[in-house]
Design a protein around this motif. Structure first.
Motif, PDB file in Angstrom:
ATOM      1  N   GLY A   1       0.859  -1.240  -0.069  1.00 33.95           N
ATOM      2  CA  GLY A   1       0.027  -0.096   0.172  1.00 33.95           C
ATOM      3  C   GLY A   1       0.835   1.235   0.007  1.00 33.95           C
ATOM      4  O   GLY A   1       0.201   2.344   0.323  1.00 33.95           O
ATOM      5  N   ALA A   2       2.127   1.205   0.043  1.00 35.36           N
ATOM      6  CA  ALA A   2       2.985   2.546  -0.328  1.00 35.36           C
ATOM      7  C   ALA A   2       2.657   3.226  -1.541  1.00 35.36           C
ATOM      8  O   ALA A   2       2.430   2.807  -2.603  1.00 35.36           O
ATOM      9  N   LEU A   3       2.787   4.487  -1.210  1.00 34.42           N
ATOM     10  CA  LEU A   3       2.301   5.420  -2.214  1.00 34.42           C
ATOM     11  C   LEU A   3       3.605   5.372  -3.262  1.00 34.42           C
ATOM     12  O   LEU A   3       3.543   5.342  -4.444  1.00 34.42           O
ATOM     13  N   SER A   4       4.775   5.375  -2.652  1.00 31.88           N
ATOM     14  CA  SER A   4       6.001   5.170  -3.252  1.00 31.88           C
ATOM     15  C   SER A   4       7.203   4.608  -2.662  1.00 31.88           C
ATOM     16  O   SER A   4       7.065   4.965  -1.331  1.00 31.88           O
ATOM     17  N   VAL A   5       8.009   4.361  -3.034  1.00 31.55           N
ATOM     18  CA  VAL A   5       9.682   3.920  -2.299  1.00 31.55           C
ATOM     19  C   VAL A   5      10.938   4.515  -2.706  1.00 31.55           C
ATOM     20  O   VAL A   5      10.612   4.591  -3.991  1.00 31.55           O
ATOM     21  N   ALA A   6      11.644   4.877  -2.066  1.00 29.67           N
ATOM     22  CA  ALA A   6      12.858   5.319  -2.579  1.00 29.67           C
ATOM     23  C   ALA A   6      13.883   5.130  -1.684  1.00 29.67           C
ATOM     24  O   ALA A   6      13.796   4.769  -0.548  1.00 29.67           O
ATOM     25  N   ILE A   7      15.116   5.375  -2.204  1.00 33.05           N
ATOM     26  CA  ILE A   7      16.433   5.524  -1.296  1.00 33.05           C
ATOM     27  C   ILE A   7      16.202   6.787  -0.227  1.00 33.05           C
ATOM     28  O   ILE A   7      15.974   7.790  -1.010  1.00 33.05           O
TER      29      ILE A   7
END
Length: 299
Positions: A243-249
């Motif tokens: 359900g995350a909107l987005s993922v990043a470093i």
């Protein structure tokens, strides 16, 4: 005793390489006190066993730049660092120390420097503005270094937006993370990032969080750093499925950051599971944006 509180930050936010960062409600406290002579540095919490306690200490070096700038010579200085921001994990520990040291030194020497001047000096010491700007001002900042100043724009993110950070149990220096990035990039990759950075900022201003999440893709640094963070691809995939909107470093890594609205526990569990599958232990935190930046909590 003067005490300064500085927030953790996450730099880049996907496509905003070296220019965009967000501050979070995780803090380092830095205390300064004038004493008759000498330098006394005490360190509590994160990095207590590895941070130097002499003149090569980064908070002292940052403070000295301000003292030298305004021609202030303290007879002696006692510094206490209470660190809650993990060291070399991509959450702005270095920026917090630089900003905190400079703000504290400016207060002790009579507030002769403006916030803009402190920002410029902090960027010169850190090398890029994406962490020091949000550490100083809070919120989300986009910042660009010019010849004589650092121009920045502060945005207050929607309060319902928060982040799950997965902090793996290993360090990754910014220098190492930069070495894997090519010095030349393809024009299509540059256009890819420019477009997404522009829309990401616009999405925050319009509070369009679906678009914000969609625009956090990157081609300039994350693909190259993937080899330095085992399990990164799996963390991204499972976090989005949860359900995350987005993922990043987060910054230079190795911490990975997922943006969520509502209950973040499923995302935190998914990110932990992905790291565990790589036999890497990690800690997860649920962090909300800090909106005020560096502040004086006692003087």
């Amino acid at each position: 005793m003067l005490k300064i509180r500085v927030p953790a930050t996450s730099g880049n936010l996907g496509p905003g390489f070296d220019t965009i960062g967000m501050a979070f409600e995780l803090y380092n406290d830095i205390s300064f006190e004038l004493i008759p002579s000498g330098l006394n540095i005490d360190i509590l919490g994160e990095g207590a066993s590895e941070i130097p306690r002499r003149e090569n200490n980064k908070v002292f070096q940052a403070a000295k730049k301000v003292f030298d700038k305004v021609n202030f010579s303290p007879s002696g200085l006692k510094i206490i660092l209470e660190n809650n921001i993990p060291i070399a994990r991509g959450l702005g520990s270095s920026a917090s120390i630089i900003v905190g040291g400079m703000v504290a030194a400016n207060e002790l020497s009579g507030k002769r420097l403006s916030d803009q001047e402190i920002l410029k000096m902090a960027v010169e010491m850190e090398g890029h503005p994406d962490n020091v700007a949000p550490a100083l001002f809070g919120g989300v900042t986009a910042a660009v270094s010019g010849i004589s100043s650092v121009d920045y724009l502060k945005i207050l993110p929607p309060r319902k937006l928060h982040a799950i950070v997965a902090i793996p149990d290993f360090q990754l220096s910014t220098e190492t993370a930069r070495q894997v990035i090519p010095t030349m990039v393809d024009r299509s990759d540059a256009v890819f990032n420019i477009g997404r950075t522009s829309l990401m900022i616009g999405a925050l201003l319009k509070e369009d969080l679906a678009l914000f999440g969609k625009m956090m893709e990157d081609r300039l640094h994350q693909p190259y750093r993937m080899s330095l963070i085992p399990g990164m691809r799996e963390v991204f995939s499972l976090a989005k499925e949860a359900g995350a909107l987005s993922v990043a470093i987060s910054g230079a890594g190795p911490t990975l950051i997922a943006f969520v609205v509502g209950d973040g526990r499923p995302v935190a569990e998914a990110m932990s599971k992905a790291f565990t599958q790589q036999e890497i232990s990690c800690k997860t935190l649920d962090l909300y944006p800090d909106l005020t930046g560096t502040k004086i909590i006692s003087s």
